[in-house]
Design a protein around this motif. Structure first.
Motif, PDB file in Angstrom:
ATOM      1  N   VAL A  45       0.871  -1.163   0.000  1.00 50.21           N
ATOM      2  CA  VAL A  45       0.000   0.000   0.000  1.00 50.21           C
ATOM      3  C   VAL A  45       0.912   1.218   0.000  1.00 50.21           C
ATOM      4  CG1 VAL A  45      -1.811   1.246   1.228  1.00 50.21           C
ATOM      5  CG2 VAL A  45      -1.749  -1.259   1.312  1.00 50.21           C
ATOM      6  N   GLY A  46       0.990   1.864  -1.146  1.00 51.00           N
ATOM      7  CA  GLY A  46       1.950   2.961  -1.287  1.00 51.00           C
ATOM      8  C   GLY A  46       3.355   2.393  -1.173  1.00 51.00           C
ATOM      9  N   ALA A  47       4.127   2.916  -0.245  1.00 51.69           N
ATOM     10  CA  ALA A  47       5.486   2.423  -0.027  1.00 51.69           C
ATOM     11  C   ALA A  47       5.551   1.405   1.111  1.00 51.69           C
ATOM     12  CB  ALA A  47       6.398   3.590   0.300  1.00 51.69           C
ATOM     13  N   ARG A  48       4.400   1.121   1.718  1.00 53.15           N
ATOM     14  CA  ARG A  48       4.343   0.269   2.907  1.00 53.15           C
ATOM     15  C   ARG A  48       3.891  -1.150   2.557  1.00 53.15           C
ATOM     16  NH1 ARG A  48       0.415   1.098   8.030  1.00 53.15           N
ATOM     17  NH2 ARG A  48       1.238  -0.669   9.172  1.00 53.15           N
ATOM     18  N   TYR A  49       4.504  -2.126   3.210  1.00 51.44           N
ATOM     19  CA  TYR A  49       4.105  -3.529   3.047  1.00 51.44           C
ATOM     20  C   TYR A  49       3.220  -3.958   4.206  1.00 51.44           C
ATOM     21  CZ  TYR A  49       7.537  -4.256  -0.663  1.00 51.44           C
ATOM     22  OH  TYR A  49       8.229  -4.213  -1.843  1.00 51.44           O
ATOM     23  N   ILE A  50       2.099  -4.590   3.881  1.00 50.16           N
ATOM     24  CA  ILE A  50       1.217  -5.191   4.876  1.00 50.16           C
ATOM     25  C   ILE A  50       1.501  -6.695   4.795  1.00 50.16           C
ATOM     26  CG2 ILE A  50      -1.176  -5.538   5.603  1.00 50.16           C
ATOM     27  CD1 ILE A  50      -0.299  -2.566   5.560  1.00 50.16           C
ATOM     28  N   ILE A  51       1.987  -7.284   5.873  1.00 51.84           N
ATOM     29  CA  ILE A  51       2.453  -8.671   5.851  1.00 51.84           C
ATOM     30  C   ILE A  51       1.701  -9.470   6.914  1.00 51.84           C
ATOM     31  CG2 ILE A  51       4.480 -10.169   6.007  1.00 51.84           C
ATOM     32  CD1 ILE A  51       6.094  -7.381   5.738  1.00 51.84           C
ATOM     33  N   PRO A  52       0.856 -10.405   6.491  1.00 51.62           N
ATOM     34  CA  PRO A  52       0.188 -11.269   7.470  1.00 51.62           C
ATOM     35  C   PRO A  52       1.209 -12.215   8.117  1.00 51.62           C
ATOM     36  CG  PRO A  52      -0.904 -11.361   5.324  1.00 51.62           C
ATOM     37  CD  PRO A  52       0.386 -10.646   5.139  1.00 51.62           C
ATOM     38  N   LYS A  53       1.134 -12.337   9.438  1.00 51.49           N
ATOM     39  CA  LYS A  53       2.042 -13.229  10.155  1.00 51.49           C
ATOM     40  C   LYS A  53       1.948 -14.649   9.610  1.00 51.49           C
ATOM     41  CE  LYS A  53       1.034 -14.524  14.370  1.00 51.49           C
ATOM     42  NZ  LYS A  53       0.874 -14.536  15.845  1.00 51.49           N
ATOM     43  N   ARG A  54       0.764 -15.082   9.219  1.00 58.80           N
ATOM     44  CA  ARG A  54       0.605 -16.455   8.719  1.00 58.80           C
ATOM     45  C   ARG A  54       1.408 -16.690   7.438  1.00 58.80           C
ATOM     46  NH1 ARG A  54      -2.971 -16.154   4.537  1.00 58.80           N
ATOM     47  NH2 ARG A  54      -4.435 -14.443   4.652  1.00 58.80           N
ATOM     48  N   SER A  55       1.638 -15.621   6.656  1.00 56.89           N
ATOM     49  CA  SER A  55       2.438 -15.791   5.444  1.00 56.89           C
ATOM     50  C   SER A  55       3.911 -16.031   5.789  1.00 56.89           C
ATOM     51  CB  SER A  55       2.281 -14.613   4.486  1.00 56.89           C
ATOM     52  OG  SER A  55       2.819 -13.445   5.022  1.00 56.89           O
ATOM     53  N   VAL A  56       4.374 -15.452   6.891  1.00 53.55           N
ATOM     54  CA  VAL A  56       5.738 -15.713   7.351  1.00 53.55           C
ATOM     55  C   VAL A  56       5.826 -17.159   7.849  1.00 53.55           C
ATOM     56  CG1 VAL A  56       7.544 -15.038   8.984  1.00 53.55           C
ATOM     57  CG2 VAL A  56       6.074 -13.286   7.960  1.00 53.55           C
ATOM     58  N   ILE A  57       4.811 -17.604   8.584  1.00 62.17           N
ATOM     59  CA  ILE A  57       4.774 -18.981   9.083  1.00 62.17           C
ATOM     60  C   ILE A  57       4.754 -19.965   7.913  1.00 62.17           C
ATOM     61  CG2 ILE A  57       3.356 -20.668  10.336  1.00 62.17           C
ATOM     62  CD1 ILE A  57       2.523 -18.266  12.174  1.00 62.17           C
ATOM     63  N   GLU A  58       3.948 -19.667   6.891  1.00 62.94           N
ATOM     64  CA  GLU A  58       3.892 -20.532   5.698  1.00 62.94           C
ATOM     65  C   GLU A  58       5.241 -20.566   4.998  1.00 62.94           C
ATOM     66  OE1 GLU A  58       0.663 -19.065   3.319  1.00 62.94           O
ATOM     67  OE2 GLU A  58      -0.828 -19.652   4.807  1.00 62.94           O
ATOM     68  N   PHE A  59       5.922 -19.431   4.911  1.00 67.50           N
ATOM     69  CA  PHE A  59       7.242 -19.379   4.290  1.00 67.50           C
ATOM     70  C   PHE A  59       8.218 -20.284   5.037  1.00 67.50           C
ATOM     71  CE2 PHE A  59      11.536 -17.536   4.365  1.00 67.50           C
ATOM     72  CZ  PHE A  59      11.874 -17.684   3.027  1.00 67.50           C
ATOM     73  N   VAL A  60       8.215 -20.204   6.357  1.00 73.66           N
ATOM     74  CA  VAL A  60       9.107 -21.032   7.173  1.00 73.66           C
ATOM     75  C   VAL A  60       8.770 -22.508   6.977  1.00 73.66           C
ATOM     76  CG1 VAL A  60       9.752 -21.639   9.537  1.00 73.66           C
ATOM     77  CG2 VAL A  60       9.575 -19.239   8.869  1.00 73.66           C
ATOM     78  N   SER A  61       7.490 -22.838   6.993  1.00 73.75           N
ATOM     79  CA  SER A  61       7.064 -24.232   6.828  1.00 73.75           C
ATOM     80  C   SER A  61       7.441 -24.773   5.455  1.00 73.75           C
ATOM     81  CB  SER A  61       5.549 -24.355   7.019  1.00 73.75           C
ATOM     82  OG  SER A  61       5.201 -23.965   8.316  1.00 73.75           O
ATOM     83  N   THR A  62       7.242 -23.975   4.413  1.00 74.93           N
ATOM     84  CA  THR A  62       7.563 -24.392   3.052  1.00 74.93           C
ATOM     85  C   THR A  62       9.065 -24.532   2.868  1.00 74.93           C
ATOM     86  OG1 THR A  62       5.615 -23.230   2.228  1.00 74.93           O
ATOM     87  CG2 THR A  62       7.294 -23.784   0.629  1.00 74.93           C
ATOM     88  N   THR A  63       9.821 -23.604   3.424  1.00 74.66           N
ATOM     89  CA  THR A  63      11.271 -23.649   3.315  1.00 74.66           C
ATOM     90  C   THR A  63      11.820 -24.895   4.000  1.00 74.66           C
ATOM     91  OG1 THR A  63      11.371 -21.242   3.242  1.00 74.66           O
ATOM     92  CG2 THR A  63      13.402 -22.381   3.780  1.00 74.66           C
TER      93      THR A  63
END
Length: 67
Positions: A45-63
């Protein structure tokens, strides 16, 4: 219970780039690259990132599965 949910329980449902850096122990450039490449789901949104915590958890799980 999923360990990554326990580990990140101190963070709110929406996290900042700085929080992702702390969560994953990565540098700012690396986190921005993961966000730009869509490795971690986000909404810009503009220059700001909105990041759901669950997407970080999914990234860790997938990695972990790829390793």
């Amino acid at each position: 219970m999923d360990k990554s949910k326990e580990i990140f329980s101190e963070y709110s449902d929406i996290v900042t780039v700085d929080e992702v850096m702390k969560m994953l122990r990565l540098g700012k450039n690396t986190v921005y690259k993961l966000l730009k490449d869509g490795e971690i789901m986000n909404v810009k949104v503009g220059a700001r990132y909105i990041i759901p915590k669950r997407s970080v958890i999914e990234f860790v799980s997938t990695t972990n599965r790829k390793s």
